[in-house]
Design a protein around this motif. Structure first.
Motif, PDB file in Angstrom:
ATOM      1  N   ARG A 283       0.916  -1.231  -0.305  1.00  0.00           N
ATOM      2  CA  ARG A 283      -0.187   0.011  -0.057  1.00  0.00           C
ATOM      3  C   ARG A 283       0.783   1.241   0.418  1.00  0.00           C
ATOM      4  O   ARG A 283       1.824   0.974   0.319  1.00  0.00           O
ATOM      5  N   PRO A 284       0.578   2.334  -0.618  1.00  0.00           N
ATOM      6  CA  PRO A 284      -0.373   2.244  -0.968  1.00  0.00           C
ATOM      7  C   PRO A 284      -0.366   2.271  -2.647  1.00  0.00           C
ATOM      8  O   PRO A 284       0.507   2.051  -3.025  1.00  0.00           O
ATOM      9  N   VAL A 285      -1.730   2.791  -3.745  1.00  0.00           N
ATOM     10  CA  VAL A 285      -1.542   2.592  -5.345  1.00  0.00           C
ATOM     11  C   VAL A 285      -0.319   3.411  -5.614  1.00  0.00           C
ATOM     12  O   VAL A 285      -0.708   4.427  -5.120  1.00  0.00           O
ATOM     13  N   ASP A 591     -12.659   0.461  -2.367  1.00  0.00           N
ATOM     14  CA  ASP A 591     -10.948   0.916  -2.607  1.00  0.00           C
ATOM     15  C   ASP A 591     -11.293   1.817  -2.112  1.00  0.00           C
ATOM     16  O   ASP A 591     -11.690   2.555  -2.901  1.00  0.00           O
ATOM     17  N   CYS A 592     -10.168   2.147  -1.894  1.00  0.00           N
ATOM     18  CA  CYS A 592      -9.583   3.888  -1.594  1.00  0.00           C
ATOM     19  C   CYS A 592      -8.939   4.418  -2.646  1.00  0.00           C
ATOM     20  O   CYS A 592      -8.428   5.381  -2.606  1.00  0.00           O
ATOM     21  N   ARG A 593      -8.981   3.943  -3.836  1.00  0.00           N
ATOM     22  CA  ARG A 593      -8.034   4.114  -5.275  1.00  0.00           C
ATOM     23  C   ARG A 593      -8.772   4.797  -5.569  1.00  0.00           C
ATOM     24  O   ARG A 593      -8.376   5.982  -5.567  1.00  0.00           O
ATOM     25  N   CYS A 597     -10.879   7.373   1.301  1.00  0.00           N
ATOM     26  CA  CYS A 597      -9.785   6.516   2.066  1.00  0.00           C
ATOM     27  C   CYS A 597     -10.689   5.495   3.238  1.00  0.00           C
ATOM     28  O   CYS A 597     -11.606   5.735   4.096  1.00  0.00           O
ATOM     29  N   SER A 598      -9.989   4.637   3.803  1.00  0.00           N
ATOM     30  CA  SER A 598     -10.931   3.882   4.968  1.00  0.00           C
ATOM     31  C   SER A 598      -9.290   3.959   5.656  1.00  0.00           C
ATOM     32  O   SER A 598      -9.651   3.012   6.914  1.00  0.00           O
ATOM     33  N   ALA A 599      -8.697   4.596   6.024  1.00  0.00           N
ATOM     34  CA  ALA A 599      -7.909   4.694   7.614  1.00  0.00           C
ATOM     35  C   ALA A 599      -7.260   4.005   7.546  1.00  0.00           C
ATOM     36  O   ALA A 599      -7.052   3.240   8.888  1.00  0.00           O
ATOM     37  N   CYS A 600      -6.280   3.071   7.023  1.00  0.00           N
ATOM     38  CA  CYS A 600      -5.517   2.729   6.879  1.00  0.00           C
ATOM     39  C   CYS A 600      -3.971   2.395   7.840  1.00  0.00           C
ATOM     40  O   CYS A 600      -3.555   1.546   8.678  1.00  0.00           O
ATOM     41  N   GLY A 601      -3.658   3.989   7.176  1.00  0.00           N
ATOM     42  CA  GLY A 601      -2.514   4.708   7.882  1.00  0.00           C
ATOM     43  C   GLY A 601      -1.583   4.984   7.838  1.00  0.00           C
ATOM     44  O   GLY A 601      -0.393   5.299   7.631  1.00  0.00           O
ATOM     45  N   VAL A 602      -1.454   4.368   6.346  1.00  0.00           N
ATOM     46  CA  VAL A 602      -0.359   3.886   5.804  1.00  0.00           C
ATOM     47  C   VAL A 602       0.160   5.340   4.830  1.00  0.00           C
ATOM     48  O   VAL A 602       0.999   5.769   5.087  1.00  0.00           O
ATOM     49  N   CYS A 603      -0.949   6.031   4.287  1.00  0.00           N
ATOM     50  CA  CYS A 603      -0.144   7.542   3.481  1.00  0.00           C
ATOM     51  C   CYS A 603      -0.406   8.367   4.790  1.00  0.00           C
ATOM     52  O   CYS A 603       0.879   9.407   4.520  1.00  0.00           O
ATOM     53  N   GLN A 604      -0.838   8.315   5.285  1.00  0.00           N
ATOM     54  CA  GLN A 604      -0.355   9.277   6.707  1.00  0.00           C
ATOM     55  C   GLN A 604       1.032   9.101   7.417  1.00  0.00           C
ATOM     56  O   GLN A 604       1.728  10.387   7.588  1.00  0.00           O
ATOM     57  N   GLY A 605       0.804   7.807   7.793  1.00  0.00           N
ATOM     58  CA  GLY A 605       2.398   7.278   8.733  1.00  0.00           C
ATOM     59  C   GLY A 605       3.559   7.258   7.645  1.00  0.00           C
ATOM     60  O   GLY A 605       4.239   7.457   8.074  1.00  0.00           O
ATOM     61  N   ASN A 609       1.270   9.428  -1.233  1.00  0.00           N
ATOM     62  CA  ASN A 609      -0.077   9.706  -1.436  1.00  0.00           C
ATOM     63  C   ASN A 609      -0.177   8.589  -1.999  1.00  0.00           C
ATOM     64  O   ASN A 609       0.144   7.567  -3.451  1.00  0.00           O
ATOM     65  N   VAL A 610      -1.825   8.434  -2.868  1.00  0.00           N
ATOM     66  CA  VAL A 610      -1.830   7.379  -3.904  1.00  0.00           C
ATOM     67  C   VAL A 610      -2.106   8.284  -4.903  1.00  0.00           C
ATOM     68  O   VAL A 610      -2.247   9.568  -4.787  1.00  0.00           O
ATOM     69  N   VAL A 611      -0.998   7.726  -6.125  1.00  0.00           N
ATOM     70  CA  VAL A 611      -1.140   7.690  -7.787  1.00  0.00           C
ATOM     71  C   VAL A 611      -2.059   7.323  -8.109  1.00  0.00           C
ATOM     72  O   VAL A 611      -1.661   6.228  -8.543  1.00  0.00           O
TER      73      VAL A 611
HETATM   74  S1  SF4 Z   1      -4.375   5.853   4.016  1.00  0.00           S
HETATM   75 FE1  SF4 Z   1      -6.361   5.673   3.487  1.00  0.00          FE
HETATM   76  S2  SF4 Z   1      -5.811   6.227   1.317  1.00  0.00           S
HETATM   77 FE2  SF4 Z   1      -3.870   5.240   2.014  1.00  0.00          FE
HETATM   78  S3  SF4 Z   1      -3.495   3.613   1.009  1.00  0.00           S
HETATM   79 FE3  SF4 Z   1      -4.763   3.699   3.284  1.00  0.00          FE
HETATM   80  S4  SF4 Z   1      -7.192   3.278   3.133  1.00  0.00           S
HETATM   81 FE4  SF4 Z   1      -6.072   3.719   1.109  1.00  0.00          FE
END
Ligand code: SF4
Lengths: 617, 233
Positions: A283-285, A591-593, A597-605, A609-611
């Motif tokens: 993750r993410p895409v 799908d958050c693509r 966003c389903s708040a999995c935490g990866v983008c913020q952490g 960003n999703v591209v």
């Molecule tokens: S933080 Fe949100 S947008 Fe980013 S990969 Fe996780 S679910 Fe998707």
């Protein structure tokens, strides 16, 4: 340099596995570089050379003038016997130097059932398999790849792991090793491990102590060294478009598993299938731009001479600019005799239309993965596919002239009942009937391929207790009894292999003892059914006093500290726990693509960003 | 439209690749060279190219021949200058020329292959023993050999495929045997099979599996004159 006796090469199968000299392979004089590495693949040549990750790292490291990187593969059993008899050490296929002469050896961990091959390759190289028995005169042993996200079963054997995408981390490691050598290897092996432990994404297991509760579960994993961080988080390439891509890959003589250009469209997949580890750890895409892909494709065609190009990604059909890109690729390369193929199809009629364009007239079989036999269970695993989707896709395929369909399923999924298992057979018959109603005749061929579910770390099902071997085999028999039509062929995986896979996928440090014992008994190539020896493994567990069921079949408590909790894919454990609850409730997650966003935490952490170039970019 | 006939090598570097692997390597080199190779029609187009004779795994060659059809006209020099930089280690383009007209397929005209078989010197080497074995082999009128193949067992006479007596000489790196083997419409014999008859039935000292075999030439022979496929009209 090792010269293998021609008599040996004339006796073994496929001797070209061992003789290198491939187009685009790179041989550097050892004295011309500051550090030399081996990328070691714990399976045969044809499997190993097909791996895209290793192609990328080979390209990145060799493009640095101070570094040489060479390749090594697991010798097939006939070659191993010859090597042991003639005392020939394992060497690389570039300079044919023994592995022991290199500074570091990196293994990729694609599959738990290749672990014994790692020990075997070290042993064939004359390198002690236990990290504690290796000093600074031995190469450093490193490992990466998906299974590194639970490094614990290999903690006794590997000096350090790289978590996540290694494009940047491998350069940091190479520089650290070169500097350490130049400085005269200060503080020996500990000295270099301290240096690499400071690199993001690098995990040095010796710098952590594991404490256990009385019941055998993990009590704490704590750093025992100042250089170690409490949690190691994966590395990630933020801008895939800028990331180096191997445009001059090694072109083998032998017909390898993926003997074609591999063009990676994007990385990551956020469809959110709850059984899928790749969907979490990548993750993410992040997509490449279509222009970049066309440019890379041209360079790849020019440098390889391949006649086929495969558009690879976790779910290639999800690429935002797929249709246009595919058309342009076909147009540009058709006169050069290069065809384009899509390895995975989405279950919808758009995919069929595309497959039709790509495959032109050739009608090889189409493959779909509904994964589960009923809608209820597909909701549990968040496989966003309905029976209608499948009917439409398969119907469109039959109309377009296909008659062979392969369907992938899993048994042993959480909440599965016999009704769900029977649903697999129902779906297969439905596909057969569909062919009759679309074409007005019989003659479709349906292959039902059923694997047994193995709960993987870092997924929503990481707590789930795997079905026992007996239960899996009962379900296989049930399916076999239901699939009696001669137009349907049924294949399944050996349940004992899936059981062992589950033990090592979610094992802790203790299971390394059983791994060592099984290898000592002769276990290797466990992923190849003709070499899989379950008896070796049972003896190994008995000898080491390790209960494999504790790891495979036990439902883990939500509060339990998992052996891999200190290794982070950037996705929050709370997200995974939430997803497990939603699964049990049969709730789907979007799908958050392109959805929210389903708040999995990866983008913020991780600050990524999703591209996705289709999503208003 | 032009048909090119190429003379290329299979060197030590790629001794252990199969004929199919070798053919694929050349196809890829042709594609990298961006030569206007003609493709067959049909669902699965392939390059129009044909070899004179397949070469076994473990055998090198000084001269292999293949015909390649081009979809466009191409100057003779252009082929060499574009192909050479794209050939992998172990494949050298010796020469090439445009074939005019529609001659018979290479496979149908080539009827003789010459080989050099080197048995490295070792503890078991005996020059006298070897000379005696080769002499006995050359003197007998026929030698039966059972050929095992996926299609079954077949007994053949080895000598009918030998165009001339086997020669023996002492080279710096081993004992060298030279053999000229007929390629007939009904079959041929492999050099490794001749060697195993020599070591097995005639007591030639040495092990067949340790030998290095090199094809030194492929010819169109009328019994007296030997022409390479590049020289025949
Ligand atoms: S933080 Fe949100 S947008 Fe980013 S990969 Fe996780 S679910 Fe998707």
């Amino acid at each position: 340099m090792i010269q293998i006796d021609p008599a040996i090469l004339s006796r073994v199968t496929k001797p070209a596995r061992y003789t290198g000299q491939e187009w685009n392979s790179i041989v550097k004089a050892p004295e011309s570089v500051e550090a030399s590495f081996v990328l070691a693949f714990p399976d045969v040549y044809e499997v190993g050379l097909s791996n895209l990750g290793f192609k990328i790292l080979y390209h990145i490291l060799n493009s640095r003038s101070g570094v040489a990187v060479e390749r090594a593969y697991a010798p097939w059993v006939d070659m191993e016997a010859e090597m042991r008899r003639a005392a020939v050490p394992l060497c690389t296929v570039e300079s044919f130097r023994p592995l022991a002469e290199f500074d570091a050896i990196g293994f990729t961990l694609q599959y738990e059932m290749s672990y014994t091959n790692i020990l075997n390759m070290l042993d064939l190289a004359g390198i002690p398999v236990l990290a504690a028995e290796r000093g600074d005169e031995h190469p450093l042993i490193m490992a990466g790849g998906p299974c590194a996200f639970n490094a614990e079963p290999l903690a006794d054997f590997v000096d350090f792991f790289i978590l996540g995408e290694a494009e940047e981390a491998i350069v940091d490691v190479a520089e650290a090793v070169a500097a350490w050598k130049k400085a005269g290897k200060p503080r020996g092996k500990t000295g270099i491990l301290e240096k690499v432990a400071a690199i993001g994404g690098v995990y040095v297991p010796a710098f952590y102590d594991v404490a256990y509760h009385g019941d055998g579960t993990v009590k704490a994993v704590a750093p025992n060294h100042a250089a170690a961080r409490p949690t190691v988080t994966k590395r990630i390439v933020k801008d895939l478009d800028e990331a180096p891509f191997p445009t001059e890959p090694v072109v083998p003589y032998l017909d390898i598993v993926h003997d074609r250009i591999m063009l990676e469209l994007f990385r990551g997949c956020t469809r959110g299938c709850r059984f899928c580890q790749a969907g979490v750890i990548y993750r993410p895409v992040r997509e490449r731009r279509p222009e970049t892909l066309l440019k890379l494709a041209q360079e790849l065609v020019d440098s390889t001479g391949y006649s086929e190009m495969s558009l690879t990604s976790l779910s290639s059909a999800d690429y935002s600019c797929l249709h246009d890109t595919v058309r342009q690729l076909i147009d540009r390369f058709k006169d050069q005799g290069v065809s384009v193929s899509l390895p995975s199809l989405r279950i919808d009629s758009f995919s069929i239309q595309l497959a039709q364009e790509v495959q032109q007239v050739r009608k090889s079989g189409l493959t779909f993965a509904p994964e589960a036999g009923t809608q209820r269970l597909r909701d549990v695993i968040n496989k966003g596919v309905t029976e209608r989707d499948l009917e439409e896709a398969v119907g469109a395929a039959f109309k377009a002239g296909w008659s062979t369909v392969k369907l992938y399923f899993m048994i042993g999924l959480p909440t599965e009942t016999d009704e769900d298992v029977a649903g697999i057979a129902k779906l297969a018959y439905k596909v057969l009937d569909l062919y009759k109603s679309v074409t007005g005749r019989r003659g479709a061929k349906v292959t039902v391929s059923v694997s047994s579910f193995v709960p993987k770390p870092h997924t929503s099902f990481q707590w789930y207790g795997q079905n026992s071997i007996e239960e899996l085999e009962r379900k296989q028999r049930l399916l076999k009894s239901l699939l009696r039509d001669r137009s349907i062929s049924f294949s399944w995986h050996d349940a004992p292999v899936s059981f062992l896979e589950a033990v090592f996928a979610r094992g802790d440090r203790k299971v390394g003892k059983a791994l060592l014992a099984a290898w000592r008994r002769g276990a290797r190539f466990d992923g190849w059914s003709e070499h899989f020896r379950y008896d070796f493994w049972l003896e190994a567990f008995a000898e080491t006093g390790i209960d494999p069921h504790f790891y495979a079949g036990r439902e883990r408590a939500a509060t339990e500290l998992l052996p891999w909790d200190h290794l982070s894919a950037g996705v929050d454990k709370t997200f995974l726990a939430r997803e497990y609850q939603r699964a049990l409730a049969g709730d789907s997650t979007a799908d958050c693509r392109r959805d929210q966003c389903s708040a999995c935490g990866v983008c913020q952490g991780l600050g990524v960003n999703v591209v996705d170039w289709g999503a208003g970019a | 439209m032009a048909r090119f006939r190429l003379e290329i090598t299979k060197g030590e570097e790629i001794r252990y690749i199969s004929h199919l692997d070798y053919a694929r390597a050349i196809e890829r080199a042709l594609r990298r060279a961006k030569l206007p190779v003609a493709y067959s029609e049909g669902f699965n187009p392939h390059m129009k190219m044909a070899f004179a004779s397949a070469l076994s795994v473990g055998v090198t060659s000084d001269a292999e021949y293949l015909d390649v059809d081009m979809a466009e006209d191409l100057a003779e020099e252009a082929l060499a200058s574009r192909l050479k930089p794209q050939l992998p280690a172990g494949i050298v383009l010796n020469r090439s020329r445009i074939i005019v007209g529609r001659p018979a397929a290479l496979m149908a005209v080539v009827n003789l292959a010459t080989y050099r078989i080197t048995l490295p010197y070792g503890a078991e080497t005996s020059a006298d023993g070897a000379a005696a074995a080769v002499r006995r082999f050359n003197e007998v009128a026929s030698v039966s050999y059972v050929k095992e193949s996926p299609k079954g067992r077949r007994e053949i006479d080895v000598k009918q495929y030998l165009a001339e007596p086997v020669e023996l000489r002492q080279a710096p790196d081993g004992l060298e045997l030279a053999a000229a083997i007929r390629i007939t419409p009904t079959g041929s014999i492999k050099p490794v099979e001749v060697l195993s008859v020599l070591t097995g039935d005639f007591g030639l000292p040495g092990r067949a599996d340790g030998a290095r075999i090199n094809r030194t030439g492929l010819f169109v022979s009328d019994g007296e004159r030997r022409l390479t496929p590049l020289e025949v009209e």
